[in-house]
Scaffold this motif. Sequence first.
Motif, mmCIF file in Angstrom:
data_model
loop_
_atom_site.group_PDB
_atom_site.id
_atom_site.type_symbol
_atom_site.label_atom_id
_atom_site.label_comp_id
_atom_site.label_asym_id
_atom_site.label_seq_id
_atom_site.Cartn_x
_atom_site.Cartn_y
_atom_site.Cartn_z
ATOM 1 N N GLY A 273 -4.703 4.034 -4.822
ATOM 2 C CA GLY A 273 -5.177 2.533 -4.706
ATOM 3 C C GLY A 273 -6.504 2.367 -5.520
ATOM 4 N N TYR B 160 -9.979 -0.381 -5.623
ATOM 5 C CA TYR B 160 -10.878 -1.092 -5.147
ATOM 6 C C TYR B 160 -12.009 -1.358 -6.031
ATOM 7 N N SER C 297 -2.183 -1.001 -6.238
ATOM 8 C CA SER C 297 -2.023 0.272 -5.808
ATOM 9 C C SER C 297 -0.475 0.574 -6.409
ATOM 10 N N ASN D 60 -1.840 -2.444 4.025
ATOM 11 C CA ASN D 60 -3.088 -1.687 3.199
ATOM 12 C C ASN D 60 -4.210 -1.021 4.128
ATOM 13 N N TYR E 93 -9.445 -5.211 -2.882
ATOM 14 C CA TYR E 93 -8.230 -4.779 -3.569
ATOM 15 C C TYR E 93 -7.728 -5.242 -4.918
#
Length: 259
Positions: free
Chosen positions: A15, A17, A25, A244, A22
């Motif tokens: 993933g 960030y 992913s 998540n 976010y």
Amino acid sequence: MVLLIDVGNTNIVLGVYENNKYVTSWRISTDAKKTSDEYSIQTMQLFRNAKLNPDNIEGVIISSVVPNIMYSLEHMIRKCFKKEPIVVGPGVRTGINIKYDNPKEVGADRIVNAVAVHEVYKKSAIIIDFGTATTFCALAQNGNYLGGSICPGIRISSDALFEKAAKLPRVELENPGHVICKTTISSMQSGIIYGYIGQVEYIVKKMKQEMISLGEDEPIVIATGGLANLIASETDAIDKVDSNLTLKGLNILFQKNKE
């Protein structure tokens, strides 16, 4: 940007960030036989497809329950991102207090999920992670990780039925809509799905009783993992599905440990 890697027995979730938000992913198969070069090619292709620049990755954190894959992954990270990854384990600041008899026995994935719930929800909680194994974790409001239960995952249970019973086929894990079914396939789906729901409801009930007896408020029940929605849609025992959750926990841990 931060690269977050959650290594499970079946899949690796990567993933990204940025500024604690976010971005994207990906999910790839866990394969301990792959070399660091193979993981490098695969990871760089994912970044290209998403139009993300690997040079913008400021740090990397890994949570893994598969020790023999770490050599390849860590070398991939050094090669592709020129970073030394943070690996979740002893010495990493978490903000929670693990009450296991031997805290080193607690899987990194369970710690990461507990960190996320403690920071995001700030409540007593039961965390259910539907992975290769299904884990139930009890978390006190003050951040004490009280312990939990580990069960065979739904896919493991389904595969065992197929492998050990000669006349039963492999089936898709989907809800047949009825408990009383009229075909072998739907009967197997019924037993697997509704049987698992019953297991979840009973363990949650017992964990709530034990947590309340310890002075906790009634805990919120949070589920994550690939099959969380399938189970949560058929039971009131789960309050929230947070797909998540593990990535949130990894990002929190990175921020706590990046210096």
